[in-house]
Design a protein around this motif. Structure first.
Motif, short mmCIF file in Angstrom:
data_model
loop_
_atom_site.label_atom_id
_atom_site.label_comp_id
_atom_site.label_asym_id
_atom_site.label_seq_id
_atom_site.Cartn_x
_atom_site.Cartn_y
_atom_site.Cartn_z
N GLU A 218 0.83 -1.21 0.00
CA GLU A 218 0.00 0.00 0.00
C GLU A 218 0.87 1.26 0.00
OE1 GLU A 218 -2.98 2.44 3.04
OE2 GLU A 218 -2.79 0.26 3.25
N PHE A 219 1.87 1.29 0.86
CA PHE A 219 2.69 2.49 0.98
C PHE A 219 3.75 2.58 -0.11
CE2 PHE A 219 0.98 2.02 5.30
CZ PHE A 219 0.42 3.28 5.45
N THR A 220 4.32 1.47 -0.52
CA THR A 220 5.33 1.53 -1.58
C THR A 220 4.70 1.89 -2.92
OG1 THR A 220 5.16 -0.88 -1.84
CG2 THR A 220 6.96 -0.04 -0.47
N ASN A 221 3.50 1.37 -3.19
CA ASN A 221 2.82 1.72 -4.44
C ASN A 221 2.52 3.21 -4.48
OD1 ASN A 221 2.86 -0.92 -5.30
ND2 ASN A 221 0.78 -1.39 -4.64
N ALA A 222 2.09 3.76 -3.34
CA ALA A 222 1.77 5.18 -3.28
C ALA A 222 3.01 6.04 -3.54
CB ALA A 222 1.18 5.53 -1.91
N ASP A 223 4.17 5.52 -3.18
CA ASP A 223 5.42 6.25 -3.38
C ASP A 223 6.13 5.87 -4.68
OD1 ASP A 223 5.06 7.57 -0.99
OD2 ASP A 223 6.24 6.13 0.18
N GLY A 224 5.50 5.01 -5.47
CA GLY A 224 6.11 4.60 -6.73
C GLY A 224 7.29 3.66 -6.57
N LYS A 225 7.31 2.91 -5.46
CA LYS A 225 8.41 1.98 -5.19
C LYS A 225 7.97 0.54 -5.49
CE LYS A 225 11.02 5.29 -3.50
NZ LYS A 225 12.25 5.75 -4.21
N LYS A 226 8.94 -0.35 -5.56
CA LYS A 226 8.68 -1.76 -5.86
C LYS A 226 9.01 -2.64 -4.65
CE LYS A 226 11.54 -1.42 -9.33
NZ LYS A 226 12.40 -1.67 -10.50
N ILE A 227 8.46 -3.85 -4.67
CA ILE A 227 8.74 -4.84 -3.63
C ILE A 227 9.38 -6.05 -4.28
CG2 ILE A 227 7.78 -6.29 -1.82
CD1 ILE A 227 5.34 -4.47 -1.77
N VAL A 228 10.43 -6.56 -3.65
CA VAL A 228 11.05 -7.80 -4.10
C VAL A 228 11.09 -8.77 -2.92
CG1 VAL A 228 12.44 -6.70 -5.89
CG2 VAL A 228 13.37 -6.95 -3.59
N GLY A 229 11.22 -10.06 -3.22
CA GLY A 229 11.31 -11.07 -2.18
C GLY A 229 12.75 -11.52 -1.97
N ASP A 230 12.91 -12.69 -1.34
CA ASP A 230 14.24 -13.22 -1.08
C ASP A 230 14.96 -13.50 -2.39
OD1 ASP A 230 13.60 -13.22 1.58
OD2 ASP A 230 13.07 -15.33 1.64
N LYS A 231 16.23 -13.10 -2.47
CA LYS A 231 17.00 -13.43 -3.67
C LYS A 231 17.46 -14.88 -3.64
CE LYS A 231 21.24 -11.43 -1.68
NZ LYS A 231 22.29 -10.41 -1.84
N ASN A 232 17.48 -15.48 -2.46
CA ASN A 232 17.84 -16.89 -2.33
C ASN A 232 16.85 -17.55 -1.38
OD1 ASN A 232 19.12 -19.37 -2.33
ND2 ASN A 232 20.81 -18.73 -1.00
N PRO A 233 15.62 -17.81 -1.83
CA PRO A 233 14.57 -18.30 -0.93
C PRO A 233 14.86 -19.67 -0.33
CG PRO A 233 13.85 -18.44 -3.22
CD PRO A 233 15.13 -17.66 -3.22
N GLY A 234 15.72 -20.44 -0.97
CA GLY A 234 16.05 -21.75 -0.43
C GLY A 234 16.92 -21.70 0.81
N ALA A 235 17.50 -20.51 1.11
CA ALA A 235 18.37 -20.38 2.27
C ALA A 235 17.61 -20.20 3.57
CB ALA A 235 19.32 -19.20 2.06
N GLY A 236 16.29 -19.95 3.47
CA GLY A 236 15.50 -19.82 4.69
C GLY A 236 15.79 -18.56 5.47
N GLY A 237 15.98 -17.43 4.77
CA GLY A 237 16.30 -16.18 5.45
C GLY A 237 15.25 -15.74 6.45
N TYR A 238 14.00 -16.15 6.25
CA TYR A 238 12.93 -15.72 7.15
C TYR A 238 13.12 -16.27 8.56
CZ TYR A 238 8.25 -14.32 8.63
OH TYR A 238 7.20 -13.72 9.28
N TYR A 239 13.95 -17.30 8.70
CA TYR A 239 14.12 -17.96 9.99
C TYR A 239 15.44 -17.56 10.66
CZ TYR A 239 10.87 -20.52 7.12
OH TYR A 239 9.84 -20.83 6.27
N ARG A 240 16.06 -16.46 10.20
CA ARG A 240 17.41 -16.14 10.64
C ARG A 240 17.55 -14.80 11.36
NH1 ARG A 240 21.64 -18.34 6.03
NH2 ARG A 240 20.79 -20.44 5.84
N SER A 241 16.43 -14.14 11.66
CA SER A 241 16.52 -12.93 12.45
C SER A 241 15.40 -12.94 13.48
CB SER A 241 16.47 -11.68 11.57
OG SER A 241 16.79 -10.51 12.33
N ASP A 242 15.37 -11.91 14.32
CA ASP A 242 14.52 -11.95 15.51
C ASP A 242 13.03 -12.01 15.23
OD1 ASP A 242 16.49 -11.76 17.72
OD2 ASP A 242 17.03 -9.91 16.71
#
Length: 546
Positions: free
Chosen positions: A427-451
């Motif tokens: 919602e906010f990035t579209n309003a500002d003309g920005k883009k969203i990207v996901g994990d560049k290496n999704p197989g590494a499980g980055g979502y499970y590596r920070s707090d």
């Protein structure tokens, strides 16, 4: 009459547009403010902000003083601190893990073929002729109708399991999550599940691609002294031995049991059943134990109408302390990016909320956690000892190692697609003309590596976001090069230092975005949830029924 009606329509439209206008970010979130906080937190005098050192005392004193300066209330019953009791366990395994069977013996050499440690707070733990069982990926995932332990009694036995999950490189995008790692692929989960099943030991087979790192990372990260949260049962509910073995060692073990070829393909078959390896493992681990207490720092801005519900901001204040000198003789790991940047951003967001004329309806909680570098321990402690009820915690917004290469045209969401917070970002990035990207290496499980993960684990929708690579000023190729330079030259190195010319504009950009998201969440009455297929959806739905 028509003119009058038209005027009313126009007036109503203007009022609607005025009501829908997005709130501007307070000017207190600035690159200079963030830089000034980093300069303090990454100064040599804090000696790398390692828990249990004078550097910890200085770091948490500074953070709490900034919260107090902005008029934020202590978040823990009159205190800005939450005690986090920990134990340091130094595990020293025997030089050989002896594998014995009717068809012969295999001796695995410590560090070369295997590593092993224990969480059990005992002077010595041992596996004595513990039967080995190949338990596939070591996964019990009801939502995927998968159970590697079905019909298997592993009490007294040692399970050998594969890293990552069955979907990885299966060629099927909706099998688990295809090449995107689920939590079931994370090594921490496999240790937890083996303990729940009652196994005496667990050995994970290392393979570089599904692990996303080489054996050298294993030998560096899974040896020596490790911090754990203190547990009432002294960790005796965990397996005696938690370890890894190389792929070559596993192939020798499997071959002796008649398992050859692609054992990953074998283990991902729907009809896979655990396989006894007809060998027994013997290993002794001696330990040294040291007990101490670290601290989370917590502050809050009380909500105006529903103060019992809260939006949570997190960042870890700790880094690696003093270690091996680099080529320039610098031995202080200051962690300017990792993660003085995240704490500085949280302090800026806290200042922005404190300066609002109209306070948010829900409470805003700011949490700087300890011992992330030791295994996400401070956030784990809070998630298991929450000060604010988890089913009243709307979301966790986490900041870790923000990019120091300026503003970008895109934002990177770790674990994109997990929960509804992605929609708030959009919602906010579209309003500002920005883009969203996901994990560049999704197989590494980055979502499970920070707090943020520890909040996801107990069901709280959690968002971890960073700058993308497309530099506003220099383009994407330049941004990717800057990311590569940091990862290869500065990540967890003494060179992750503060400098007066570091570009913190991108950090302010992320902080501003998360301020807008938090402000919106804090003025709603609804709760964001998890997307269909998320492994955390059922946990949240159950907690919200209480």
């Amino acid at each position: 009459m028509n003119i009058k009606n038209n005027c009313l329509v126009i007036l109503a439209s203007v009022a609607l547009l005025a009501g829908c206008k997005q709130k501007e970010t307070p000017t207190s979130i600035t690159a200079d403010d963030i830089k000034s906080h980093i300069a303090v937190l990454a100064d040599d005098s804090l000696m790398g902000r390692k828990p249990f050192t004078p550097g910890e005392n200085k770091a948490i004193a500074y953070i709490s003083s900034q919260f107090k300066k902005e008029g934020l209330a202590p978040g823990n019953n009159g205190s800005y601190f939450q005690d986090v009791p920990m134990v340091e366990i130094t595990s020293t395994p025997s030089a050989i893990m002896a594998l014995s069977g009717a068809k012969g013996n295999i001796n695995l050499n410590y560090m070369t073929d295997f590593v092993a440690s224990t969480r059990q707070e005992l002077p010595v733990v041992s596996l004595n002729n513990s039967p080995l069982v190949f338990a596939g990926y070591g996964v019990v995932a009801p939502e995927y109708k998968w159970n590697d332990y079905a019909g298997l009694d592993v009490k007294g036995k040692t399970v050998v399991v594969l890293v990552n999950d069955p979907g990885f490189k299966s060629g099927i995008s909706n099998f688990f999550k295809g090449d995107t790692m689920t939590y079931y692929g994370r090594w921490t989960y496999k240790y937890e599940e083996a303990a729940r099943q009652g196994a005496a030991g667990i050995i994970i087979v290392h393979q570089k691609e599904p692990a996303s790192y080489g054996w050298n990372v294993i030998t560096n990260s899974f040896t020596g002294a490790k911090l754990y949260l203190q547990q009432q049962d002294k960790h005796l509910s965990r397996c005696k031995v938690e370890g890894w073995m190389t792929e070559d060692a596993a192939r020798k073990l499997f071959a002796a049991a008649g398992i050859t070829g692609d054992f990953r393909a074998l283990a991902r078959k729907r009809d896979f059943k655990a396989i006894p390896l007809n060998m027994m493992a013997s290993l002794t681990i001696n330990t040294k134990l040291k007990y101490s207490t670290s601290h989370n720092v917590i502050a809050m801005l009380k909500g105006s109408t529903t103060p019992g519900e809260c939006v949570l901001y997190t960042a870890h204040w700790d880094h690696l302390g003093v270690g091996k000198p680099d080529a320039k003789g610098d031995s202080i790991y200051n962690g300017a990016v990792d993660n003085a940047s995240g704490v500085a951003a949280v302090l800026s967001v806290a200042k922005a909320f404190s300066q609002l004329k109209d306070k948010p309806k829900r409470s805003i909680v700011f949490l700087a956690v300890t011992a992330e570098e030791q295994g996400l321990l401070g956030s784990e402690y809070y998630a298991t000892h929450p000060i604010f009820p988890l089913n009243k915690t709307v979301a966790d917004l986490n900041m870790d190692a923000l990019g120091s290469y300026g503003e970008t045209n895109d934002f990177a969401i770790t674990g994109k697609g997990q929960n509804d917070l992605d929609d708030y970002v959009a919602e906010f990035t579209n309003a500002d003309g920005k883009k969203i990207v996901g994990d560049k290496n999704p197989g590494a499980g980055g979502y499970y590596r920070s707090d943020h993960f520890n909040f996801a684990k107990v069901g709280v929708p959690a968002l971890d976001i960073n700058n993308g690579a497309e530099s506003t000023e220099h383009g994407e190729a330049w941004g990717k090069q800057k990311q590569k330079e940091y990862n290869e030259l500065h990540y967890h190195q003494p060179s992750d230092n503060y400098s007066a010319d570091m570009n913190t504009a991108g950090m302010a950009q992320v902080a501003s975005l998360l301020f807008k998201i938090g402000d919106k969440l804090a003025n709603e009455t609804t709760f964001p949830g998890w997307k269909p297929g998320s492994e955390f959806k059922a946990i949240r739905e159950k907690s919200m029924q209480k």
